[in-house]
Structures are given as structure tokens and as C-alpha cells.
Design an enzyme around this catalytic site. Sequence first.
Site, mmCIF file in Angstrom:
data_model
loop_
_atom_site.group_PDB
_atom_site.id
_atom_site.type_symbol
_atom_site.label_atom_id
_atom_site.label_comp_id
_atom_site.label_asym_id
_atom_site.label_seq_id
_atom_site.Cartn_x
_atom_site.Cartn_y
_atom_site.Cartn_z
ATOM 1 N N LYS A 13 53.434 46.736 38.736
ATOM 2 C CA LYS A 13 54.367 45.670 39.164
ATOM 3 C C LYS A 13 53.931 45.070 40.491
ATOM 4 C CE LYS A 13 57.865 48.499 39.438
ATOM 5 N NZ LYS A 13 57.229 49.766 39.064
ATOM 6 N N ARG A 88 66.941 48.148 39.184
ATOM 7 C CA ARG A 88 66.451 49.378 38.561
ATOM 8 C C ARG A 88 67.550 50.100 37.809
ATOM 9 N NH1 ARG A 88 62.028 50.421 42.361
ATOM 10 N NH2 ARG A 88 60.683 52.017 41.500
ATOM 11 N N ARG A 123 45.995 56.211 43.482
ATOM 12 C CA ARG A 123 46.403 55.124 44.388
ATOM 13 C C ARG A 123 46.278 55.572 45.844
ATOM 14 N NH1 ARG A 123 52.063 52.176 43.826
ATOM 15 N NH2 ARG A 123 52.859 54.305 43.873
ATOM 16 N N ARG A 156 50.427 58.078 49.009
ATOM 17 C CA ARG A 156 51.877 58.028 49.216
ATOM 18 C C ARG A 156 52.475 59.384 48.868
ATOM 19 N NH1 ARG A 156 54.550 52.773 46.348
ATOM 20 N NH2 ARG A 156 56.010 54.272 45.494
ATOM 21 N N ARG A 167 59.860 60.740 38.819
ATOM 22 C CA ARG A 167 60.083 59.292 38.862
ATOM 23 C C ARG A 167 60.055 58.704 37.444
ATOM 24 N NH1 ARG A 167 55.459 57.667 42.831
ATOM 25 N NH2 ARG A 167 56.069 55.519 42.417
HETATM 26 P P1 AP5 Z 1 51.050 49.348 41.481
HETATM 27 O O1 AP5 Z 1 50.845 47.882 41.283
HETATM 28 O O2 AP5 Z 1 51.122 49.870 42.875
HETATM 29 O O3 AP5 Z 1 52.275 49.836 40.589
HETATM 30 P P2 AP5 Z 1 53.820 49.643 40.773
HETATM 31 O O4 AP5 Z 1 54.366 49.422 39.401
HETATM 32 O O5 AP5 Z 1 54.140 48.632 41.826
HETATM 33 O O6 AP5 Z 1 54.154 51.120 41.249
HETATM 34 P P3 AP5 Z 1 55.050 51.712 42.407
HETATM 35 O O7 AP5 Z 1 54.739 53.189 42.434
HETATM 36 O O8 AP5 Z 1 54.886 50.980 43.687
HETATM 37 O O9 AP5 Z 1 56.421 51.463 41.817
HETATM 38 P P4 AP5 Z 1 57.651 52.292 41.937
HETATM 39 O O10 AP5 Z 1 58.469 51.455 41.070
HETATM 40 O O11 AP5 Z 1 57.682 53.720 41.615
HETATM 41 O O12 AP5 Z 1 57.810 52.372 43.515
HETATM 42 P P5 AP5 Z 1 58.594 51.470 44.526
HETATM 43 O O13 AP5 Z 1 57.707 51.288 45.683
HETATM 44 O O14 AP5 Z 1 59.198 50.283 43.872
HETATM 45 O O15 AP5 Z 1 49.889 50.089 40.686
HETATM 46 C C1 AP5 Z 1 49.736 51.501 40.758
HETATM 47 C C2 AP5 Z 1 48.248 51.875 40.923
HETATM 48 O O16 AP5 Z 1 47.549 51.551 39.728
HETATM 49 C C3 AP5 Z 1 47.561 51.111 42.072
HETATM 50 O O17 AP5 Z 1 46.667 51.978 42.723
HETATM 51 C C4 AP5 Z 1 46.796 49.987 41.377
HETATM 52 O O18 AP5 Z 1 45.622 49.612 42.040
HETATM 53 C C5 AP5 Z 1 46.514 50.606 40.021
HETATM 54 N N1 AP5 Z 1 46.614 49.581 38.992
HETATM 55 C C6 AP5 Z 1 47.454 48.564 38.922
HETATM 56 N N2 AP5 Z 1 47.251 47.820 37.820
HETATM 57 C C7 AP5 Z 1 46.236 48.422 37.181
HETATM 58 C C8 AP5 Z 1 45.549 48.154 35.962
HETATM 59 N N3 AP5 Z 1 45.822 47.123 35.163
HETATM 60 N N4 AP5 Z 1 44.593 48.982 35.618
HETATM 61 C C9 AP5 Z 1 44.292 50.034 36.391
HETATM 62 N N5 AP5 Z 1 44.905 50.337 37.546
HETATM 63 C C10 AP5 Z 1 45.852 49.543 37.925
HETATM 64 O O19 AP5 Z 1 59.806 52.447 44.889
HETATM 65 C C11 AP5 Z 1 59.610 53.690 45.558
HETATM 66 C C12 AP5 Z 1 60.934 54.410 45.671
HETATM 67 O O20 AP5 Z 1 61.882 53.588 46.424
HETATM 68 C C13 AP5 Z 1 61.646 54.689 44.352
HETATM 69 O O21 AP5 Z 1 61.192 55.867 43.739
HETATM 70 C C14 AP5 Z 1 63.111 54.780 44.826
HETATM 71 O O22 AP5 Z 1 63.379 56.028 45.421
HETATM 72 C C15 AP5 Z 1 63.190 53.705 45.896
HETATM 73 N N6 AP5 Z 1 63.615 52.404 45.343
HETATM 74 C C16 AP5 Z 1 62.892 51.244 45.337
HETATM 75 N N7 AP5 Z 1 63.586 50.260 44.726
HETATM 76 C C17 AP5 Z 1 64.777 50.792 44.351
HETATM 77 C C18 AP5 Z 1 65.893 50.286 43.660
HETATM 78 N N8 AP5 Z 1 65.956 49.018 43.236
HETATM 79 N N9 AP5 Z 1 66.927 51.132 43.437
HETATM 80 C C19 AP5 Z 1 66.908 52.401 43.856
HETATM 81 N N10 AP5 Z 1 65.867 52.956 44.516
HETATM 82 C C20 AP5 Z 1 64.798 52.164 44.764
#
Ligand code: AP5
Length: 212
Positions: A13, A88, A123, A156, A167
Site C-alpha cells: 500500500k 481499517r 523491509r 521496523r 498483524r
Molecule cells: P509496503 O509498501 O511498505 O507495504 P504496506 O502495505 O504499506 O505495509 P505496512 O507494513 O506499512 O502496512 P501496515 O498496514 O501493516 O502498517 P502501517 O504502517 O499502516 O511494502 C512492504 C515491503 O514489501 C517493502 O519493503 C516494499 O519495498 C516491498 N514491496 C512492496 N511492493 C512490492 C512488490 N510488488 N514486490 C515485492 N516487494 C514489494 O500501520 C502500522 C501500525 O499502526 C498498525 O499495525 C496499527 O497498530 C497502527 N495503525 C495504522 N493505521 C491504523 C488504523 N487506521 N487503525 C488502527 N491502527 C492503525
Amino acid sequence: MNIIFLGAPGAGKGTQAEIVSEKFAIPTVSTGNIIRAALKNGTEMGLKAKSYIDAGLLVPDDVVIGIIRERLAEDDCKNGFILDGFPRTIPQAEALEEMGVVIDKVVDIDVADEAIVARLSGRRVCKSCGSSYHIDYKKPAVDGVCDVCGGELIQRADDAPETVLNRLHVYHEQTEPLKSYYASKEKLVTVKGQEKVADTTALTLRALEEQA
Ligand code: AP5
């Protein structure tokens, strides 16, 4: 255009949001990034969120809804925005509607759980500016050093394998129901996550342009 990126943790994402944000010249609003910045700055909200993030759990709805309400009121969101990681839960999606926010498209990036574990274990993020890399798929020019600011690249804390599994469990239970929620409103487009970032981007842009 107001866009939501849905998908499991690590589905890509953030990576896709960054690319689309540049192409469409609209900001990305990532609740994960906002919470991590608050944590780094030691704010009250950051401290409150820490125990949830560390355990791979969702931060309570009222906290993230408050974050989004404030952020979307800022000037740079007036001509469109990308939501990365919000909503979410169904109550978060309902809160968005209650704010009067009209969403044009919801892009679900679909990646199998097994691939997620590999992606997140590889990552690396910049300790200073938060830019994201991958040891195989998105390497920095110099090992361990951020291309953008020269900062140190680290893993991270919530990318530890046992936290990733948690997660994923939380995603399937609380976030995945949003797919049918937005499908019933005819907003959902599904993009199959590909092996290469550029291939996923091509599918994402096609899905957005077809519907625009
Ligand atoms: P990346 O693009 O970083 O993936 P992502 O989907 O953004 O993953 P995140 O881990 O950032 O999402 P998340 O939803 O768990 O965490 P968030 O920060 O929102 O890609 C991942 C890796 O794969 C990268 O290294 C990239 O280079 C690689 N990659 C990407 N595309 C690729 C491809 N096509 N092929 C190969 N490799 C690829 O949230 C963190 C925490 O915050 C949550 O757990 C929660 O506790 C809290 N939080 C955040 N938002 C909320 C909410 N709305 N409600 C409640 N809690 C929340």
C-alpha cells in the site's frame, strides 16, 4: 480524486501510494506514518499507541479517527488525497462517511499471506526520514544507507516475524470485511500484487484510470 489503498500489512500500500501520489500530485495520508512520527516525538498520542503497535494490534478507533479528521482538514487535501492504512475497521469507514468525505476508488492490493511474511522480513526503513526499502526488491544505492537523506536503515520493530503473524490475523479479522463494505458501494477495484513493484504499479494505474 480521493483514493483508499486497502490490503494486508506489507501488501505494498505504502509503496503504491507514494508512486500514485507523485503521479496525481495529491498527498498520501498514512495513519501508520503519522503514528510513528508521534511515537518518535514522544507525544501523548504516540505513547498511547506504542503498546498496540508493538503487539501488532490496531490503535483504538477514536484515536485514528481523530488523526484523520484533523489531517483531511488541511489545505493540501482539498484537491484529493490517498488514504494509506485508513480505514481499517468498519467503524472507521463509517466515521469517514460521517465526516462527509466522498471516496472515488478503493484499491485493494491482493497478496498471499506467505509472500507478506517474506516482504516484511526484508523491509528496511530509514531511521531519520522513514523512507522504505527492501533488501531484494528495492535496494538503496549504498547498503544500509538511505538514498533520500543518508540516514541509517533499520528494521521496523513490528516487522519481527511473530508480530507480522499477529498483524495478519488482525487484518483478516478486522480489516478484510472492508472489501465487501466497499464492493457493495461499487467502489472496490482489486489489483493482484505482482513480484515486481513496477508491475503492480502498472495494474494500479490502469485500475485508477479506467474508473476515473
Ligand atoms: P509496503 O509498501 O511498505 O507495504 P504496506 O502495505 O504499506 O505495509 P505496512 O507494513 O506499512 O502496512 P501496515 O498496514 O501493516 O502498517 P502501517 O504502517 O499502516 O511494502 C512492504 C515491503 O514489501 C517493502 O519493503 C516494499 O519495498 C516491498 N514491496 C512492496 N511492493 C512490492 C512488490 N510488488 N514486490 C515485492 N516487494 C514489494 O500501520 C502500522 C501500525 O499502526 C498498525 O499495525 C496499527 O497498530 C497502527 N495503525 C495504522 N493505521 C491504523 C488504523 N487506521 N487503525 C488502527 N491502527 C492503525
